[in-house]
Design an enzyme around this catalytic site. Structure first.
Site, PDB file in Angstrom:
ATOM      1  N   ASP A   1     114.211  47.722  -3.518  1.00 40.52           N
ATOM      2  CA  ASP A   1     114.960  47.499  -4.883  1.00 40.52           C
ATOM      3  C   ASP A   1     116.273  47.985  -4.873  1.00 40.52           C
ATOM      4  OD1 ASP A   1     113.466  46.922  -7.876  1.00 40.52           O
ATOM      5  OD2 ASP A   1     115.518  47.824  -7.848  1.00 40.52           O
TER       6      ASP A   1
ATOM      7  N   LYS B   1     125.935  39.847 -16.951  1.00 46.68           N
ATOM      8  CA  LYS B   1     126.993  39.669 -16.010  1.00 46.68           C
ATOM      9  C   LYS B   1     128.143  39.992 -16.160  1.00 46.68           C
ATOM     10  CE  LYS B   1     124.338  37.379 -13.178  1.00 46.68           C
ATOM     11  NZ  LYS B   1     124.164  37.949 -11.653  1.00 46.68           N
TER      12      LYS B   1
ATOM     13  N   ARG C   1     117.984  21.616 -26.272  1.00 48.56           N
ATOM     14  CA  ARG C   1     117.247  22.666 -26.000  1.00 48.56           C
ATOM     15  C   ARG C   1     118.193  23.874 -26.739  1.00 48.56           C
ATOM     16  NH1 ARG C   1     117.062  24.339 -19.679  1.00 48.56           N
ATOM     17  NH2 ARG C   1     119.415  24.268 -19.792  1.00 48.56           N
TER      18      ARG C   1
ATOM     19  N   ASN D   1     126.832  24.931 -11.537  1.00 51.90           N
ATOM     20  CA  ASN D   1     125.464  24.857 -11.477  1.00 51.90           C
ATOM     21  C   ASN D   1     125.046  24.785  -9.927  1.00 51.90           C
ATOM     22  OD1 ASN D   1     126.157  24.314 -14.100  1.00 51.90           O
ATOM     23  ND2 ASN D   1     123.925  23.831 -14.433  1.00 51.90           N
TER      24      ASN D   1
ATOM     25  N   ILE E   1     120.183  31.543  -3.442  1.00 54.10           N
ATOM     26  CA  ILE E   1     121.462  31.261  -2.922  1.00 54.10           C
ATOM     27  C   ILE E   1     121.896  32.400  -1.877  1.00 54.10           C
ATOM     28  CG2 ILE E   1     124.115  31.578  -3.651  1.00 54.10           C
ATOM     29  CD1 ILE E   1     122.886  30.944  -6.572  1.00 54.10           C
TER      30      ILE E   1
ATOM     31  N   ASP F   1     122.060  25.258 -25.505  1.00 53.67           N
ATOM     32  CA  ASP F   1     122.766  24.396 -24.590  1.00 53.67           C
ATOM     33  C   ASP F   1     124.392  23.965 -25.067  1.00 53.67           C
ATOM     34  OD1 ASP F   1     121.055  24.000 -22.481  1.00 53.67           O
ATOM     35  OD2 ASP F   1     120.098  22.364 -22.847  1.00 53.67           O
TER      36      ASP F   1
ATOM     37  N   TYR G   1     121.124  37.607 -20.400  1.00 52.82           N
ATOM     38  CA  TYR G   1     121.574  37.390 -19.192  1.00 52.82           C
ATOM     39  C   TYR G   1     122.948  37.225 -18.995  1.00 52.82           C
ATOM     40  CZ  TYR G   1     122.541  34.610 -14.853  1.00 52.82           C
ATOM     41  OH  TYR G   1     123.153  34.207 -13.840  1.00 52.82           O
TER      42      TYR G   1
ATOM     43  N   SER H   1     128.485  34.184 -13.228  1.00 56.06           N
ATOM     44  CA  SER H   1     128.274  33.015 -13.442  1.00 56.06           C
ATOM     45  C   SER H   1     129.091  32.297 -14.582  1.00 56.06           C
ATOM     46  CB  SER H   1     126.786  33.034 -14.292  1.00 56.06           C
ATOM     47  OG  SER H   1     126.503  31.878 -15.006  1.00 56.06           O
TER      48      SER H   1
HETATM   49  P1  NAD Z   1     116.988  34.120  -6.883  1.00 52.05           P
HETATM   50  O1  NAD Z   1     115.981  34.519  -7.919  1.00 52.05           O
HETATM   51  O2  NAD Z   1     116.460  33.067  -5.974  1.00 52.05           O
HETATM   52  O3  NAD Z   1     117.211  35.197  -5.865  1.00 52.05           O
HETATM   53  C1  NAD Z   1     117.477  36.421  -6.389  1.00 52.05           C
HETATM   54  C2  NAD Z   1     116.944  37.514  -5.487  1.00 52.05           C
HETATM   55  O4  NAD Z   1     116.911  38.630  -5.910  1.00 52.05           O
HETATM   56  C3  NAD Z   1     115.278  37.090  -5.413  1.00 52.05           C
HETATM   57  O5  NAD Z   1     115.077  37.104  -4.240  1.00 52.05           O
HETATM   58  C4  NAD Z   1     114.688  38.304  -5.786  1.00 52.05           C
HETATM   59  O6  NAD Z   1     113.579  38.816  -5.447  1.00 52.05           O
HETATM   60  C5  NAD Z   1     115.708  39.413  -5.694  1.00 52.05           C
HETATM   61  N1  NAD Z   1     115.806  40.508  -6.629  1.00 52.05           N
HETATM   62  C6  NAD Z   1     115.836  40.502  -8.010  1.00 52.05           C
HETATM   63  N2  NAD Z   1     115.977  41.796  -8.578  1.00 52.05           N
HETATM   64  C7  NAD Z   1     115.951  42.526  -7.533  1.00 52.05           C
HETATM   65  C8  NAD Z   1     116.045  43.976  -7.570  1.00 52.05           C
HETATM   66  N3  NAD Z   1     116.191  44.869  -8.629  1.00 52.05           N
HETATM   67  N4  NAD Z   1     116.053  44.487  -6.449  1.00 52.05           N
HETATM   68  C9  NAD Z   1     116.171  43.965  -5.063  1.00 52.05           C
HETATM   69  N5  NAD Z   1     116.169  42.474  -5.114  1.00 52.05           N
HETATM   70  C10 NAD Z   1     116.184  41.615  -6.467  1.00 52.05           C
HETATM   71  O7  NAD Z   1     118.181  33.594  -7.715  1.00 52.05           O
HETATM   72  P2  NAD Z   1     119.470  33.004  -7.108  1.00 52.05           P
HETATM   73  O8  NAD Z   1     119.679  31.495  -7.948  1.00 52.05           O
HETATM   74  O9  NAD Z   1     119.614  32.916  -5.590  1.00 52.05           O
HETATM   75  O10 NAD Z   1     120.575  33.661  -7.804  1.00 52.05           O
HETATM   76  C11 NAD Z   1     121.480  34.641  -7.034  1.00 52.05           C
HETATM   77  C12 NAD Z   1     122.566  35.305  -8.117  1.00 52.05           C
HETATM   78  O11 NAD Z   1     123.282  34.224  -8.499  1.00 52.05           O
HETATM   79  C13 NAD Z   1     121.849  35.943  -9.229  1.00 52.05           C
HETATM   80  O12 NAD Z   1     122.392  37.189  -9.449  1.00 52.05           O
HETATM   81  C14 NAD Z   1     122.074  34.965 -10.264  1.00 52.05           C
HETATM   82  O13 NAD Z   1     122.143  35.412 -11.716  1.00 52.05           O
HETATM   83  C15 NAD Z   1     123.391  34.224  -9.709  1.00 52.05           C
HETATM   84  N6  NAD Z   1     123.473  32.825 -10.403  1.00 52.05           N
HETATM   85  C16 NAD Z   1     122.779  31.889  -9.939  1.00 52.05           C
HETATM   86  C17 NAD Z   1     122.954  30.956 -10.674  1.00 52.05           C
HETATM   87  C18 NAD Z   1     121.792  29.694 -10.331  1.00 52.05           C
HETATM   88  O14 NAD Z   1     121.971  28.534 -10.897  1.00 52.05           O
HETATM   89  N7  NAD Z   1     120.925  29.861  -9.393  1.00 52.05           N
HETATM   90  C19 NAD Z   1     123.912  30.553 -11.220  1.00 52.05           C
HETATM   91  C20 NAD Z   1     124.861  31.693 -11.739  1.00 52.05           C
HETATM   92  C21 NAD Z   1     124.672  32.857 -11.116  1.00 52.05           C
HETATM   93  C1  UD1 Z   2     121.370  27.163 -16.952  1.00 52.70           C
HETATM   94  C2  UD1 Z   2     121.549  28.306 -17.715  1.00 52.70           C
HETATM   95  C3  UD1 Z   2     122.913  29.071 -17.163  1.00 52.70           C
HETATM   96  C4  UD1 Z   2     122.593  29.441 -15.683  1.00 52.70           C
HETATM   97  C5  UD1 Z   2     122.260  28.054 -15.131  1.00 52.70           C
HETATM   98  C6  UD1 Z   2     121.933  28.300 -13.492  1.00 52.70           C
HETATM   99  C7  UD1 Z   2     120.767  28.014 -19.948  1.00 52.70           C
HETATM  100  C8  UD1 Z   2     121.134  27.866 -21.650  1.00 52.70           C
HETATM  101  N1  UD1 Z   2     121.697  28.066 -19.301  1.00 52.70           N
HETATM  102  O1  UD1 Z   2     122.515  26.220 -17.255  1.00 52.70           O
HETATM  103  O2  UD1 Z   2     123.149  30.308 -17.665  1.00 52.70           O
HETATM  104  O3  UD1 Z   2     123.807  29.954 -15.131  1.00 52.70           O
HETATM  105  O4  UD1 Z   2     120.993  27.436 -15.639  1.00 52.70           O
HETATM  106  O5  UD1 Z   2     122.022  26.977 -13.044  1.00 52.70           O
HETATM  107  O6  UD1 Z   2     119.654  28.203 -19.595  1.00 52.70           O
HETATM  108  N2  UD1 Z   2     118.039  19.616 -18.848  1.00 52.70           N
HETATM  109  C9  UD1 Z   2     117.225  18.357 -19.449  1.00 52.70           C
HETATM  110  N3  UD1 Z   2     115.974  18.516 -19.034  1.00 52.70           N
HETATM  111  C10 UD1 Z   2     115.397  19.744 -18.152  1.00 52.70           C
HETATM  112  C11 UD1 Z   2     116.325  20.644 -18.066  1.00 52.70           C
HETATM  113  C12 UD1 Z   2     117.578  20.639 -18.162  1.00 52.70           C
HETATM  114  O7  UD1 Z   2     117.721  17.668 -20.014  1.00 52.70           O
HETATM  115  O8  UD1 Z   2     114.103  19.696 -18.066  1.00 52.70           O
HETATM  116  C13 UD1 Z   2     119.386  19.461 -19.036  1.00 52.70           C
HETATM  117  C14 UD1 Z   2     119.941  20.525 -19.832  1.00 52.70           C
HETATM  118  O9  UD1 Z   2     119.703  20.164 -21.291  1.00 52.70           O
HETATM  119  C15 UD1 Z   2     121.494  20.436 -19.342  1.00 52.70           C
HETATM  120  C16 UD1 Z   2     121.370  20.088 -18.008  1.00 52.70           C
HETATM  121  O10 UD1 Z   2     120.067  19.374 -17.940  1.00 52.70           O
HETATM  122  O11 UD1 Z   2     122.146  19.735 -20.237  1.00 52.70           O
HETATM  123  C17 UD1 Z   2     121.387  21.231 -17.093  1.00 52.70           C
HETATM  124  O12 UD1 Z   2     120.512  22.208 -17.310  1.00 52.70           O
HETATM  125  P1  UD1 Z   2     120.161  23.430 -16.193  1.00 52.70           P
HETATM  126  O13 UD1 Z   2     119.844  22.885 -15.049  1.00 52.70           O
HETATM  127  O14 UD1 Z   2     119.001  24.196 -16.933  1.00 52.70           O
HETATM  128  O15 UD1 Z   2     121.439  24.187 -16.408  1.00 52.70           O
HETATM  129  P2  UD1 Z   2     122.488  24.842 -17.572  1.00 52.70           P
HETATM  130  O16 UD1 Z   2     121.699  24.616 -18.911  1.00 52.70           O
HETATM  131  O17 UD1 Z   2     123.623  24.290 -17.364  1.00 52.70           O
END
Ligand code: NAD
Ligand code: UD1
Length: 338
Positions: free
Chosen positions: A59, A153, A292, A179, A13, A295, A149, A125
């Site tokens: 870091d 947050k 899972r 998501n 992101i 979920d 996790y 999140s």
């Molecule tokens: P990502 O893992 O792709 O990116 C996170 C980055 O942070 C990575 O490049 C990693 O190397 C870096 N990082 C981790 N720990 C670190 C540290 N201690 N110091 C410096 N760098 C560090 O993840 P993302 O999907 O881009 O997520 C970004 C943020 O959004 C995270 O905080 C995550 O919890 C939050 N978030 C993500 C999702 C999702 O589905 N991807 C959903 C809700 C919230």
């Molecule tokens: C998960 C995390 C959530 C996080 C989010 C990031 C869990 C319980 N929750 O959410 O905290 O913020 O990812 O995007 O891990 N599914 C399948 N088959 C698969 C993978 C997923 O059926 O192989 C289904 C899951 O059961 C769910 C949906 O797809 O119903 C979405 O799953 P996923 O992408 O993992 O996201 P979340 O579970 O919503």
């Protein structure tokens, strides 16, 4: 125009947001320890935005390095993406999660306080809402995370609220992502998890490319239209643009603000399979597997507050999310083969 520090800036992101922010005239400095990303992304970012992006390898727990980065680049505001994000892993390694996510945030806040930088956008999140008590989920819904996790947050959100209450100069947005999926339209950057993906979209993409033989659909007995889980999938570039508008909002408003970033619309796992098959022109073989653990059946946002406060609304469609993901995976395969 502001000078921004983007922690986690080479991650999924963070990198897409860096593009969106850079394209709107902000100067960005990426800060990342590369624990879940690779410095090769800097080349792709340079190609997309047309110039080199500043990068500091470090870091977020290194407070001294953060202070020198904030001061030497004259940073106005921070977007804090850095952290660990896998729910299952957080249950196995809670200390790592609290150390990275909570200790990391404390270190960042100490550095910001020292450098007198008091504008922060934090990646939160939808997981902070826990099991939905009603839908759609608005920001007044109770927060009760159900895993380390999610709790990490929530701890950070609460810390940030305390800081804003203690000092009226702070400007803080906690953006609660639903998501995030999809990739930049160029296909040059996208979500590239190492190992077997946990989340649905990267898993779907790897089944479509033939890297994984079939998808397991976790449960078909949920109280939803087709029995499979329903989620609010949001295009990562819409999400990225939400950060631009959050910064604009914070430039005019002090205090602590929690805002959902979602589309307000839910799609089921079977909807996602169908949409991905259409976008890729490939079949996605799947089997029904048990639910899972952990979920929820249905989760989608009320995006009203984001629309009212930030003037932000998700614009991209499910087809855009699938097509951009597919383009990124095809480019990746081509670059691996060549
Ligand atoms: P990502 O893992 O792709 O990116 C996170 C980055 O942070 C990575 O490049 C990693 O190397 C870096 N990082 C981790 N720990 C670190 C540290 N201690 N110091 C410096 N760098 C560090 O993840 P993302 O999907 O881009 O997520 C970004 C943020 O959004 C995270 O905080 C995550 O919890 C939050 N978030 C993500 C999702 C999702 O589905 N991807 C959903 C809700 C919230
Ligand atoms: C998960 C995390 C959530 C996080 C989010 C990031 C869990 C319980 N929750 O959410 O905290 O913020 O990812 O995007 O891990 N599914 C399948 N088959 C698969 C993978 C997923 O059926 O192989 C289904 C899951 O059961 C769910 C949906 O797809 O119903 C979405 O799953 P996923 O992408 O993992 O996201 P979340 O579970 O919503």
């Amino acid at each position: 125009m502001s000078r921004l520090l983007i922690t986690g800036g080479t991650g999924y992101i963070g990198s897409h947001s860096a593009v969106a922010l850079s394209k709107t005239g902000h100067q960005v400095v990426l800060y990342d320890n590369l624990s879940n990303s690779n410095r090769t992304i800097l080349q792709s970012l340079g190609l997309i935005v047309g110039h080199h992006m500043s990068f500091v390898e470090g870091d977020v727990r290194d407070t001294k390095l953060l202070i020198s980065t904030l001061t030497s680049h004259n940073i106005d505001a921070v977007i804090h993406f850095a952290g660990l994000k896998a729910v299952g892993e957080s249950v196995e390694k809670p200390v790592d999660y609290y150390a990275n996510n909570v200790q990391g945030a404390i270190s960042l806040l100490q550095a910001m306080q020292f450098a007198q930088v008091k504008t922060l956008v934090f990646s939160s999140s939808a997981t902070v809402y826990g099991e939905p008590r009603y839908l759609p989920l608005n920001e007044s819904h109770s927060t009760i995370a159900t895993n380390p996790y999610g709790r990490s947050k929530l701890h950070v959100e609460e810390m940030l609220a305390d800081i804003a209450a203690s000092d009226a100069d702070w400007r803080i947005a906690c953006l609660r992502y639903f998501n995030p999926v999809g990739a930049h339209e160029s296909g040059l950057i996208g979500e590239n998890p190492s190992g077997i993906p946990n989340n649905l979209m990267p898993y779907l993409a790897q089944v479509a490319t033939g890297q994984i033989p079939e998808l397991s659909v976790f449960g078909d007995d949920y109280p939803t239209t087709d029995g499979t889980g329903v989620r609010d999938f949001i295009h990562v570039m819409d999400l990225a643009e939400g950060h631009i508008l959050a910064l604009t909002y914070l430039s005019r408003n002090t205090g602590w603000h929690a805002v959902n970033l979602g589309t307000g619309k839910g799609y089921s796992v079977l909807d996602m399979i169908q949409a991905f098959e259409k976008a890729s022109g490939r079949q996605v073989p799947y089997k029904i597997a048990p639910r899972r653990a952990g979920d929820v059946a249905i989760c989608y946002s009320d995006p009203k507050k984001a629309s009212e406060l930030l003037k932000w609304r998700a614009a991209r469609t499910l087809d855009d999310m699938c097509a951009s993901t597919w383009r990124f995976h095809q480019f990746r395969r081509l670059s691996v083969e060549s």
